[in-house]
Scaffold this motif. Structure first.
Motif, PDB file in Angstrom:
ATOM      1  N   VAL A  10       0.845  -1.198   0.000  1.00 28.37           N
ATOM      2  CA  VAL A  10       0.000   0.000   0.000  1.00 28.37           C
ATOM      3  C   VAL A  10       0.878   1.246   0.000  1.00 28.37           C
ATOM      4  O   VAL A  10       0.641   2.190  -0.755  1.00 28.37           O
ATOM      5  N   LYS A  11       1.921   1.239   0.812  1.00 31.98           N
ATOM      6  CA  LYS A  11       2.843   2.375   0.860  1.00 31.98           C
ATOM      7  C   LYS A  11       3.484   2.603  -0.511  1.00 31.98           C
ATOM      8  O   LYS A  11       3.562   3.736  -0.983  1.00 31.98           O
ATOM      9  N   GLN A  12       3.901   1.532  -1.147  1.00 36.20           N
ATOM     10  CA  GLN A  12       4.515   1.653  -2.472  1.00 36.20           C
ATOM     11  C   GLN A  12       3.511   2.172  -3.499  1.00 36.20           C
ATOM     12  O   GLN A  12       3.862   3.002  -4.345  1.00 36.20           O
ATOM     13  N   ASP A  13       2.268   1.710  -3.410  1.00 36.52           N
ATOM     14  CA  ASP A  13       1.235   2.188  -4.332  1.00 36.52           C
ATOM     15  C   ASP A  13       0.996   3.696  -4.149  1.00 36.52           C
ATOM     16  O   ASP A  13       0.886   4.437  -5.128  1.00 36.52           O
ATOM     17  N   ILE A  14       0.921   4.131  -2.899  1.00 40.38           N
ATOM     18  CA  ILE A  14       0.718   5.557  -2.606  1.00 40.38           C
ATOM     19  C   ILE A  14       1.901   6.369  -3.122  1.00 40.38           C
ATOM     20  O   ILE A  14       1.729   7.392  -3.792  1.00 40.38           O
ATOM     21  N   GLU A  15       3.103   5.921  -2.819  1.00 40.03           N
ATOM     22  CA  GLU A  15       4.299   6.639  -3.273  1.00 40.03           C
ATOM     23  C   GLU A  15       4.366   6.708  -4.794  1.00 40.03           C
ATOM     24  O   GLU A  15       4.772   7.728  -5.351  1.00 40.03           O
ATOM     25  N   GLN A  16       3.947   5.640  -5.477  1.00 39.50           N
ATOM     26  CA  GLN A  16       3.953   5.635  -6.938  1.00 39.50           C
ATOM     27  C   GLN A  16       2.970   6.668  -7.486  1.00 39.50           C
ATOM     28  O   GLN A  16       3.300   7.425  -8.400  1.00 39.50           O
ATOM     29  N   LEU A  17       1.771   6.733  -6.908  1.00 38.45           N
ATOM     30  CA  LEU A  17       0.783   7.720  -7.338  1.00 38.45           C
ATOM     31  C   LEU A  17       1.308   9.141  -7.137  1.00 38.45           C
ATOM     32  O   LEU A  17       1.195   9.995  -8.024  1.00 38.45           O
ATOM     33  N   ILE A  18       1.891   9.389  -5.974  1.00 39.91           N
ATOM     34  CA  ILE A  18       2.411  10.726  -5.668  1.00 39.91           C
ATOM     35  C   ILE A  18       3.584  11.072  -6.583  1.00 39.91           C
ATOM     36  O   ILE A  18       3.706  12.204  -7.055  1.00 39.91           O
ATOM     37  N   HIS A  19       4.419  10.102  -6.866  1.00 41.57           N
ATOM     38  CA  HIS A  19       5.594  10.317  -7.719  1.00 41.57           C
ATOM     39  C   HIS A  19       5.209  10.534  -9.184  1.00 41.57           C
ATOM     40  O   HIS A  19       5.815  11.342  -9.890  1.00 41.57           O
ATOM     41  N   ASP A  20       4.188   9.802  -9.642  1.00 37.36           N
ATOM     42  CA  ASP A  20       3.809   9.833 -11.056  1.00 37.36           C
ATOM     43  C   ASP A  20       3.027  11.079 -11.468  1.00 37.36           C
ATOM     44  O   ASP A  20       2.900  11.352 -12.656  1.00 37.36           O
ATOM     45  N   HIS A  21       2.483  11.806 -10.504  1.00 42.06           N
ATOM     46  CA  HIS A  21       1.611  12.935 -10.830  1.00 42.06           C
ATOM     47  C   HIS A  21       2.061  14.179 -10.091  1.00 42.06           C
ATOM     48  O   HIS A  21       2.182  14.180  -8.868  1.00 42.06           O
ATOM     49  N   THR A  22       2.303  15.255 -10.842  1.00 42.44           N
ATOM     50  CA  THR A  22       2.776  16.500 -10.250  1.00 42.44           C
ATOM     51  C   THR A  22       1.814  16.992  -9.175  1.00 42.44           C
ATOM     52  O   THR A  22       2.228  17.399  -8.095  1.00 42.44           O
ATOM     53  N   ILE A  23       0.516  16.965  -9.492  1.00 38.42           N
ATOM     54  CA  ILE A  23      -0.500  17.311  -8.499  1.00 38.42           C
ATOM     55  C   ILE A  23      -1.395  16.098  -8.319  1.00 38.42           C
ATOM     56  O   ILE A  23      -2.026  15.622  -9.267  1.00 38.42           O
ATOM     57  N   MET A  24      -1.409  15.582  -7.106  1.00 34.45           N
ATOM     58  CA  MET A  24      -2.153  14.360  -6.784  1.00 34.45           C
ATOM     59  C   MET A  24      -3.127  14.669  -5.665  1.00 34.45           C
ATOM     60  O   MET A  24      -2.730  15.200  -4.619  1.00 34.45           O
ATOM     61  N   GLN A  79      -6.743  14.820   0.481  1.00 35.87           N
ATOM     62  CA  GLN A  79      -5.350  15.180   0.746  1.00 35.87           C
ATOM     63  C   GLN A  79      -4.708  15.569  -0.577  1.00 35.87           C
ATOM     64  O   GLN A  79      -4.873  14.885  -1.583  1.00 35.87           O
ATOM     65  N   VAL A  80      -3.951  16.668  -0.540  1.00 34.87           N
ATOM     66  CA  VAL A  80      -3.343  17.202  -1.755  1.00 34.87           C
ATOM     67  C   VAL A  80      -1.821  17.123  -1.635  1.00 34.87           C
ATOM     68  O   VAL A  80      -1.238  17.551  -0.640  1.00 34.87           O
ATOM     69  N   TYR A  81      -1.208  16.587  -2.700  1.00 41.38           N
ATOM     70  CA  TYR A  81       0.252  16.534  -2.822  1.00 41.38           C
ATOM     71  C   TYR A  81       0.638  17.279  -4.089  1.00 41.38           C
ATOM     72  O   TYR A  81       0.001  17.112  -5.132  1.00 41.38           O
ATOM     73  N   ILE A  82       1.657  18.114  -3.985  1.00 40.81           N
ATOM     74  CA  ILE A  82       2.194  18.800  -5.153  1.00 40.81           C
ATOM     75  C   ILE A  82       3.678  18.488  -5.221  1.00 40.81           C
ATOM     76  O   ILE A  82       4.422  18.760  -4.285  1.00 40.81           O
TER      77      ILE A  82
END
Length: 112
Positions: A10-24, A79-82
């Motif tokens: 799950v952690k890897q999936d979350i990190e991949q989503l955050i890494h793959d998209h400038t704004i997540m 939750q917003v990640y940039i």
């Protein structure tokens, strides 16, 4: 009280989503159909900037829904990640937008 432990996958999936998209944005529902008022507020704000952003519907994946709260140490959705950085939830995004600082955050992250 011990902090909940997150599954490594799950952690890897979350990190991949955050890494793959400038704004997540992790949210309830989708861009086109937000499923809660807080998610709707965040989407309406990001739509004003007319920039690409990606959303993940946590209602479709319980592991991500719980895992993102552990990952960010933030109890609520959305939750917003940039650019990989956790910016905040709805209250923080709304506050940043109202103070005109969200555009600075977006421009600063996108041009760094």
């Amino acid at each position: 009280m011990a902090k909940p432990i997150m599954d490594l996958i799950v952690k890897q999936d979350i990190e991949q989503l955050i890494h793959d998209h400038t704004i997540m944005i992790f949210m309830k529902g989708s861009k086109l159909e937000p499923m809660c008022g807080f998610s709707n507020s965040v989407i309406r704000i990001f739509n004003t900037f007319q920039i690409p952003y990606y959303t993940f519907n946590v209602l479709e994946n319980t592991n991500i829904r719980q895992g993102i709260k552990i990952y960010s140490d933030w109890p609520t959705i959305p939750q917003v990640y940039i650019k990989g950085e956790f910016i905040g939830g709805a209250d923080i995004i709304i506050g940043l937008y109202q103070s005109k600082k969200l555009q600075e955050v977006i421009e600063g992250q996108l041009h760094s």
